[in-house]
Design a protein around this motif. Structure first.
Motif, mmCIF file in Angstrom:
data_model
loop_
_atom_site.group_PDB
_atom_site.id
_atom_site.type_symbol
_atom_site.label_atom_id
_atom_site.label_comp_id
_atom_site.label_asym_id
_atom_site.label_seq_id
_atom_site.Cartn_x
_atom_site.Cartn_y
_atom_site.Cartn_z
ATOM 1 N N TRP A 129 0.933 -1.239 -0.007
ATOM 2 C CA TRP A 129 0.117 -0.041 -0.046
ATOM 3 C C TRP A 129 0.911 1.326 0.007
ATOM 4 O O TRP A 129 0.734 2.264 -0.557
ATOM 5 C CB TRP A 129 -0.797 -0.001 1.413
ATOM 6 C CG TRP A 129 -1.827 1.238 1.268
ATOM 7 C CD1 TRP A 129 -1.494 2.360 1.975
ATOM 8 C CD2 TRP A 129 -3.019 1.366 0.646
ATOM 9 N NE1 TRP A 129 -2.368 3.240 1.902
ATOM 10 C CE2 TRP A 129 -3.378 2.601 0.998
ATOM 11 C CE3 TRP A 129 -3.753 0.687 -0.176
ATOM 12 C CZ2 TRP A 129 -4.563 3.280 0.761
ATOM 13 C CZ3 TRP A 129 -4.958 1.194 -0.707
ATOM 14 C CH2 TRP A 129 -5.173 2.734 -0.429
ATOM 15 N N ASP A 130 1.848 1.174 0.740
ATOM 16 C CA ASP A 130 2.927 2.449 0.803
ATOM 17 C C ASP A 130 3.405 2.732 -0.490
ATOM 18 O O ASP A 130 3.636 3.774 -0.767
ATOM 19 C CB ASP A 130 3.653 2.165 2.114
ATOM 20 C CG ASP A 130 3.226 2.395 3.544
ATOM 21 O OD1 ASP A 130 3.621 1.815 4.295
ATOM 22 O OD2 ASP A 130 2.134 2.928 3.600
ATOM 23 N N ARG A 131 4.012 1.679 -0.958
ATOM 24 C CA ARG A 131 4.684 1.706 -2.271
ATOM 25 C C ARG A 131 3.629 2.242 -3.230
ATOM 26 O O ARG A 131 4.033 3.052 -4.132
ATOM 27 C CB ARG A 131 5.190 0.318 -2.656
ATOM 28 C CG ARG A 131 6.667 0.125 -2.306
ATOM 29 C CD ARG A 131 7.110 -1.083 -2.721
ATOM 30 N NE ARG A 131 6.642 -2.301 -1.942
ATOM 31 C CZ ARG A 131 6.228 -3.489 -2.639
ATOM 32 N NH1 ARG A 131 6.271 -3.538 -3.983
ATOM 33 N NH2 ARG A 131 5.877 -4.510 -1.926
ATOM 34 N N ARG A 132 2.481 1.929 -3.662
ATOM 35 C CA ARG A 132 1.674 2.228 -4.437
ATOM 36 C C ARG A 132 1.280 3.780 -4.216
ATOM 37 O O ARG A 132 1.183 4.533 -5.092
ATOM 38 C CB ARG A 132 0.397 1.309 -4.573
ATOM 39 C CG ARG A 132 0.377 0.173 -5.119
ATOM 40 C CD ARG A 132 -0.648 -0.865 -5.027
ATOM 41 N NE ARG A 132 -0.564 -1.996 -5.590
ATOM 42 C CZ ARG A 132 -1.405 -2.928 -5.788
ATOM 43 N NH1 ARG A 132 -2.626 -2.755 -5.349
ATOM 44 N NH2 ARG A 132 -1.107 -4.077 -6.307
ATOM 45 N N ARG A 133 1.057 4.062 -2.944
ATOM 46 C CA ARG A 133 0.827 5.499 -2.500
ATOM 47 C C ARG A 133 1.961 6.412 -2.944
ATOM 48 O O ARG A 133 1.698 7.628 -3.621
ATOM 49 C CB ARG A 133 0.411 5.600 -1.025
ATOM 50 C CG ARG A 133 -0.070 6.840 -0.735
ATOM 51 C CD ARG A 133 -0.380 7.075 0.946
ATOM 52 N NE ARG A 133 0.636 6.155 1.413
ATOM 53 C CZ ARG A 133 0.865 6.359 2.827
ATOM 54 N NH1 ARG A 133 0.373 7.249 3.467
ATOM 55 N NH2 ARG A 133 1.975 5.733 3.313
ATOM 56 N N ASP A 134 3.165 5.980 -2.813
ATOM 57 C CA ASP A 134 4.356 6.755 -2.990
ATOM 58 C C ASP A 134 4.556 6.766 -4.520
ATOM 59 O O ASP A 134 4.865 7.752 -5.000
ATOM 60 C CB ASP A 134 5.892 6.026 -2.408
ATOM 61 C CG ASP A 134 5.456 6.286 -0.853
ATOM 62 O OD1 ASP A 134 4.920 7.147 -0.413
ATOM 63 O OD2 ASP A 134 6.401 5.428 -0.149
ATOM 64 N N GLU A 135 4.165 5.780 -5.218
ATOM 65 C CA GLU A 135 4.353 5.798 -6.860
ATOM 66 C C GLU A 135 3.202 7.083 -7.490
ATOM 67 O O GLU A 135 3.516 7.435 -8.638
ATOM 68 C CB GLU A 135 4.179 4.664 -7.351
ATOM 69 C CG GLU A 135 5.228 3.511 -6.930
ATOM 70 C CD GLU A 135 5.073 2.206 -7.576
ATOM 71 O OE1 GLU A 135 5.919 1.228 -7.455
ATOM 72 O OE2 GLU A 135 3.807 1.997 -8.011
ATOM 73 N N GLY A 136 2.231 7.103 -6.755
ATOM 74 C CA GLY A 136 1.199 7.950 -7.176
ATOM 75 C C GLY A 136 1.436 9.453 -7.048
ATOM 76 O O GLY A 136 1.016 10.164 -7.556
ATOM 77 N N ARG A 137 2.653 9.662 -6.274
ATOM 78 C CA ARG A 137 2.723 11.138 -5.923
ATOM 79 C C ARG A 137 3.492 11.788 -7.228
ATOM 80 O O ARG A 137 4.134 11.446 -7.845
ATOM 81 C CB ARG A 137 3.612 11.314 -4.778
ATOM 82 C CG ARG A 137 2.871 11.116 -3.489
ATOM 83 C CD ARG A 137 3.635 11.234 -2.324
ATOM 84 N NE ARG A 137 2.875 10.844 -1.237
ATOM 85 C CZ ARG A 137 3.336 11.108 0.016
ATOM 86 N NH1 ARG A 137 4.354 11.264 0.223
ATOM 87 N NH2 ARG A 137 2.518 10.539 1.005
#
Length: 137
Positions: A129-137
């Motif tokens: 979840w954290d990786r996907r959220r960071d990639e969305g920035r």
């Protein structure tokens, strides 16, 4: 009816995006899913021999033969139904040219499930979840 050049390019872009977002899903969708006929023949032979041993075990005073027959039948059915194992390569991200890049942060470490298997599962979900959220920035 063949696809136009524009439709082919859009389709290729969609394939690359899918492969980039979820390489395992893309690999699963690309596999043909065909299984070897030899696999089914071996499973069938195992089931038939197991059935014969089961009948012989029931008819004779030696029950061990029947148990072995049942186990052989069960193993034959499981062998026929279960998916064959595949060698899995490194999971990575596919760039626009179709080249596979290593995941960010170096190689992924595998954790043993051990007694805290559920907490390890939740930890992995949080990391994803954290990786996907960071990639969305």
């Amino acid at each position: 009816m063949p696809l136009s050049e524009y439709e082919q390019r859009v389709l290729e872009q969609m394939e690359r995006a899918l492969t980039s977002d979820d390489p395992r899903l893309a690999n699963t969708l690309q596999s043909t899913g065909r299984r070897s006929v030899l696999r089914y023949v071996l499973a069938g032979v195992g089931v038939v021999v197991g059935l014969l041993l089961l009948v012989i075990g029931v008819a004779s005073p030696n029950t061990l033969v029947g148990v072995i027959g049942f186990v052989l039948m069960f193993a034959g059915v499981v062998f026929a139904v279960a998916a064959p194992r595949r060698k899995s390569g490194p999971a990575g991200v596919v760039d626009g040219d179709g080249n596979v890049n290593a995941p960010k942060g170096g190689a992924r470490k595998r954790r043993s499930s051990g007694p805290g298997g559920w907490s390890g599962f939740l930890t992995r979900l949080e990391e994803r979840w954290d990786r996907r959220r960071d990639e969305g920035r």
